[in-house]
Design a protein around this motif. Structure first.
Motif, PDB file in Angstrom:
ATOM      1  N   MET A   1       0.838  -1.191   0.000  1.00  0.00           N
ATOM      2  CA  MET A   1       0.000   0.000   0.000  1.00  0.00           C
ATOM      3  C   MET A   1       0.876   1.246   0.000  1.00  0.00           C
ATOM      4  N   ASN A   2       0.408   2.231  -0.667  1.00  0.00           N
ATOM      5  CA  ASN A   2       1.176   3.471  -0.735  1.00  0.00           C
ATOM      6  C   ASN A   2       0.912   4.326   0.484  1.00  0.00           C
ATOM      7  N   ASN A   3      -0.234   4.090   1.150  1.00  0.00           N
ATOM      8  CA  ASN A   3      -0.590   4.933   2.271  1.00  0.00           C
ATOM      9  C   ASN A   3      -0.133   4.299   3.568  1.00  0.00           C
ATOM     10  N   SER A   4       0.718   4.989   4.323  1.00  0.00           N
ATOM     11  CA  SER A   4       1.322   4.406   5.508  1.00  0.00           C
ATOM     12  C   SER A   4       0.320   4.144   6.609  1.00  0.00           C
ATOM     13  N   LEU A   5      -0.856   4.763   6.575  1.00  0.00           N
ATOM     14  CA  LEU A   5      -1.843   4.533   7.616  1.00  0.00           C
ATOM     15  C   LEU A   5      -2.336   3.087   7.609  1.00  0.00           C
ATOM     16  N   PHE A   6      -2.239   2.413   6.474  1.00  0.00           N
ATOM     17  CA  PHE A   6      -2.683   1.023   6.415  1.00  0.00           C
ATOM     18  C   PHE A   6      -1.850   0.153   7.347  1.00  0.00           C
ATOM     19  N   ALA A   7      -0.553   0.441   7.417  1.00  0.00           N
ATOM     20  CA  ALA A   7       0.351  -0.391   8.207  1.00  0.00           C
ATOM     21  C   ALA A   7       0.648   0.182   9.587  1.00  0.00           C
ATOM     22  N   ALA A   8       0.174   1.387   9.873  1.00  0.00           N
ATOM     23  CA  ALA A   8       0.490   2.028  11.143  1.00  0.00           C
ATOM     24  C   ALA A   8      -0.169   1.292  12.315  1.00  0.00           C
ATOM     25  N   SER A   9       0.503   1.298  13.444  1.00  0.00           N
ATOM     26  CA  SER A   9      -0.094   0.733  14.641  1.00  0.00           C
ATOM     27  C   SER A   9      -1.253   1.609  15.095  1.00  0.00           C
ATOM     28  N   ALA A  10      -2.129   1.042  15.927  1.00  0.00           N
ATOM     29  CA  ALA A  10      -3.274   1.803  16.410  1.00  0.00           C
ATOM     30  C   ALA A  10      -2.826   3.067  17.148  1.00  0.00           C
ATOM     31  N   ALA A  11      -1.701   2.973  17.859  1.00  0.00           N
ATOM     32  CA  ALA A  11      -1.211   4.134  18.607  1.00  0.00           C
ATOM     33  C   ALA A  11      -0.754   5.255  17.682  1.00  0.00           C
ATOM     34  N   ASP A  12      -0.328   4.873  16.466  1.00  0.00           N
ATOM     35  CA  ASP A  12       0.162   5.880  15.512  1.00  0.00           C
ATOM     36  C   ASP A  12      -0.956   6.469  14.655  1.00  0.00           C
ATOM     37  N   LEU A  13      -2.156   5.938  14.778  1.00  0.00           N
ATOM     38  CA  LEU A  13      -3.292   6.476  14.032  1.00  0.00           C
ATOM     39  C   LEU A  13      -3.906   7.620  14.838  1.00  0.00           C
ATOM     40  N   THR A  14      -3.596   8.823  14.462  1.00  0.00           N
ATOM     41  CA  THR A  14      -4.103   9.993  15.172  1.00  0.00           C
ATOM     42  C   THR A  14      -5.013  10.793  14.257  1.00  0.00           C
ATOM     43  N   ILE A  15      -5.858  11.598  14.850  1.00  0.00           N
ATOM     44  CA  ILE A  15      -6.768  12.416  14.050  1.00  0.00           C
ATOM     45  C   ILE A  15      -5.984  13.445  13.240  1.00  0.00           C
ATOM     46  N   GLU A  16      -4.819  13.861  13.740  1.00  0.00           N
ATOM     47  CA  GLU A  16      -3.995  14.805  12.980  1.00  0.00           C
ATOM     48  C   GLU A  16      -3.525  14.188  11.680  1.00  0.00           C
ATOM     49  N   PRO A  95     -18.011 -16.596   2.621  1.00  0.00           N
ATOM     50  CA  PRO A  95     -18.260 -16.934   4.018  1.00  0.00           C
ATOM     51  C   PRO A  95     -18.193 -15.693   4.905  1.00  0.00           C
ATOM     52  N   PRO A  96     -18.769 -15.756   6.109  1.00  0.00           N
ATOM     53  CA  PRO A  96     -18.704 -14.596   7.016  1.00  0.00           C
ATOM     54  C   PRO A  96     -17.247 -14.218   7.304  1.00  0.00           C
ATOM     55  N   TRP A  97     -16.957 -12.924   7.242  1.00  0.00           N
ATOM     56  CA  TRP A  97     -15.595 -12.432   7.487  1.00  0.00           C
ATOM     57  C   TRP A  97     -15.662 -10.969   7.885  1.00  0.00           C
ATOM     58  N   GLU A  98     -14.764 -10.564   8.794  1.00  0.00           N
ATOM     59  CA  GLU A  98     -14.732  -9.173   9.238  1.00  0.00           C
ATOM     60  C   GLU A  98     -13.363  -8.553   8.982  1.00  0.00           C
ATOM     61  N   PRO A  99     -13.329  -7.278   8.572  1.00  0.00           N
ATOM     62  CA  PRO A  99     -12.059  -6.543   8.487  1.00  0.00           C
ATOM     63  C   PRO A  99     -11.631  -6.094   9.879  1.00  0.00           C
ATOM     64  N   THR A 100     -10.584  -5.302   9.931  1.00  0.00           N
ATOM     65  CA  THR A 100     -10.100  -4.745  11.192  1.00  0.00           C
ATOM     66  C   THR A 100     -10.644  -3.332  11.359  1.00  0.00           C
ATOM     67  N   PHE A 101     -11.108  -2.997  12.567  1.00  0.00           N
ATOM     68  CA  PHE A 101     -11.650  -1.673  12.853  1.00  0.00           C
ATOM     69  C   PHE A 101     -10.735  -0.940  13.828  1.00  0.00           C
ATOM     70  N   VAL A 102     -10.430   0.322  13.516  1.00  0.00           N
ATOM     71  CA  VAL A 102      -9.642   1.156  14.427  1.00  0.00           C
ATOM     72  C   VAL A 102     -10.354   2.499  14.577  1.00  0.00           C
ATOM     73  N   PRO A 103     -11.035   2.732  15.721  1.00  0.00           N
ATOM     74  CA  PRO A 103     -11.663   4.038  15.933  1.00  0.00           C
ATOM     75  C   PRO A 103     -10.620   5.081  16.322  1.00  0.00           C
ATOM     76  N   VAL A 104     -10.658   6.235  15.666  1.00  0.00           N
ATOM     77  CA  VAL A 104      -9.706   7.316  15.957  1.00  0.00           C
ATOM     78  C   VAL A 104     -10.512   8.522  16.434  1.00  0.00           C
ATOM     79  N   PRO A 105     -10.524   8.789  17.743  1.00  0.00           N
ATOM     80  CA  PRO A 105     -11.371   9.865  18.282  1.00  0.00           C
ATOM     81  C   PRO A 105     -10.859  11.260  17.945  1.00  0.00           C
ATOM     82  N   PHE A 106     -11.794  12.208  17.855  1.00  0.00           N
ATOM     83  CA  PHE A 106     -11.434  13.614  17.696  1.00  0.00           C
ATOM     84  C   PHE A 106     -10.714  14.091  18.956  1.00  0.00           C
ATOM     85  N   ASP A 107      -9.938  15.142  18.802  1.00  0.00           N
ATOM     86  CA  ASP A 107      -9.205  15.703  19.943  1.00  0.00           C
ATOM     87  C   ASP A 107     -10.005  16.812  20.613  1.00  0.00           C
TER      88      ASP A 107
END
Length: 438
Positions: A1-16, A95-107
């Motif tokens: 993926m070209n977008n680094s957010l795909f591989a970023a850890s949950a801690a690195d996913l910020t609203i900024e 078949p039933p399958w789920e992706p990964t969800f990461v909620p990123v709250p507003f500041d």
């Protein structure tokens, strides 16, 4: 993926970071990225389409269209959105399958978030059906797999045809002379693996596309970075042009610095684009782009007094290596270079991954290759003649600060592996100097 957010850890996913992504004028919906203001039934189709293609990322809580002066990031109720999507995946997918969800709250105190939905095609039982159909992803939209595409999906082995997030690159070898001795000081290699579009899988490389790639390389940050290795002592070069092994499915572009010494090419760079052969390969074969830098500046300095100090053995200054690596990485994410690579392989530019691996092979111990000002050898630390350096997947190399951070990390690792201390302070001092100049 070209977008680094795909591989970023949950801690690195910020609203900024999400706001910065949404604000990019060149960031549009593509094969691997989609924005949704809120939950809708079409969201499930997009998840299935990405799952049946190359994977991707959906950001819920962002307007799909940008309007001047209007913030695209509007937010959503994270728990309600995740519950609806998860429920729909269980009920609609076969078949039933789920992706990964990461909620990123507003500041702020709004209680709103952006929900990042990651679709990793490596983990999907393909084909993934919804309403007895197999959606696939085209450029920025969804379609339905035809019979041939559906059969290909059904015949795939698990994870077949999907590029891993880590871009593996084959380790290089130093060229050797007739006596079997190394013929260069070191070789650097990085590169990427690429999926193939329908047309790219069968058509040969055209002279026009190869020439266009050579031109973009010559206009990139690469040539100036290569010049730093010789301190500008060689002012002429061939520029990137076809040289050596070139065939209908392989293009080899070579840059050569020129000198009038017994070392005619103190620095060389080779960019090789190799498409899978039409016959004898699977439908999931990938293309590769490899970038090699071969340096003979030490050998050049021994025969020509324009480099280094007279009577002293030449060693590479650390700032030169910093500039070289930064120039290489800037070139790999240069939008014009990326566009030409995407055109050659007939894929969306979003699928041209960022390099995630760097190899260094030297003709001697690294501590004997580097200039030692500011560095101190650790007693009994052992020997190192190079190494494999992995990139931080959370860094977006298109961002100048992230690119420099990655280069600095690699140079620090190089110093530690070589049994040297002081590299961290040396890098910080160089960055402070370059910042003061700008």
């Amino acid at each position: 993926m070209n977008n680094s957010l795909f591989a970023a850890s949950a801690a690195d996913l910020t609203i900024e970071r999400i706001r910065a992504l949404a604000a990019r004028p060149d960031q549009v919906e593509s094969l691997t990225l989609e924005f949704k203001r809120e939950y809708s039934k079409s969201l499930l189709t997009t998840i299935a389409a990405m799952a049946n293609t190359y994977g991707g990322m959906i950001l819920v809580g962002i307007n799909d269209r940008a309007e001047p002066g209007v913030d695209r990031v509007v937010g959503t109720d994270a728990q309600v959105t995740i519950d609806k999507v998860a429920s729909g995946c269980r009920e609609k997918f076969d078949p039933p399958w789920e992706p990964t969800f990461v909620p990123v709250p507003f500041d702020d105190d709004s209680g709103l978030s952006v929900v990042v939905i990651r679709v990793d095609a490596n983990t999907v039982p393909r084909p993934l059906l919804i309403d007895l159909k197999a959606p696939i992803r085209l450029s920025g939209q969804n379609s339905t797999a035809d019979r041939d595409r559906l059969l290909k999906l059904a015949r795939e082995e698990p994870s077949a045809g999907v590029l891993p997030m880590g871009q593996h690159v084959m380790s290089p070898n130093l060229d050797r002379d007739r006596e079997g001795n190394p013929a260069a000081d070191f070789i650097l290699r990085t590169g990427i693996n690429l999926p193939m579009g329908e047309a790219g899988a069968w058509r040969p490389l055209s002279e026009r596309t190869v020439a266009a790639l050579a031109q973009t390389l010559n206009n990139s940050a690469f040539p100036a970075a290569l010049q730093t290795l010789g301190h500008g002592s060689f002012s002429s070069s061939t520029g990137f042009q076809q040289h050596g092994y070139n065939r209908s499915r392989t293009a080899r572009l070579v840059y050569r610095a020129l000198s009038d010494s017994s070392v005619p090419h103190p620095v060389e760079a080779v960019v090789t684009v190799a498409l899978p052969e039409v016959y004898g390969t699977s439908t999931t074969a990938t293309a590769t782009v490899a970038i090699d830098v071969i340096s003979r500046v030490r050998r050049y300095a021994d025969t020509f007094d324009k480099v280094g100090l007279p009577g002293e053995e030449y060693r590479y200054p650390v700032p030169n290596l910093l500039d070289l690596l930064e120039g290489i990485l800037k070139t790999t994410v240069d939008p014009k270079v990326v566009a030409e690579i995407a055109r050659i392989t007939d894929i969306d530019a979003a699928l041209v991954a960022q390099p995630r691996e760097l190899h260094l092979v030297a003709d001697r111990q690294v501590k004997e290759l580097l200039r030692t000002e500011g560095l101190q050898e650790i007693p009994d630390a052992g020997a190192s003649a190079g190494g494999v350096f992995r990139a931080n997947p959370a860094l977006d190399l298109r961002d100048t600060a992230d690119c420099q951070e990655q280069v600095d990390d690699w140079i620090r690792q190089l110093g530690l592996d070589a049994g040297l201390t002081g590299m961290e302070a040396l890098v910080e001092s160089y960055r402070a100097t370059t910042r003061s100049r700008t």
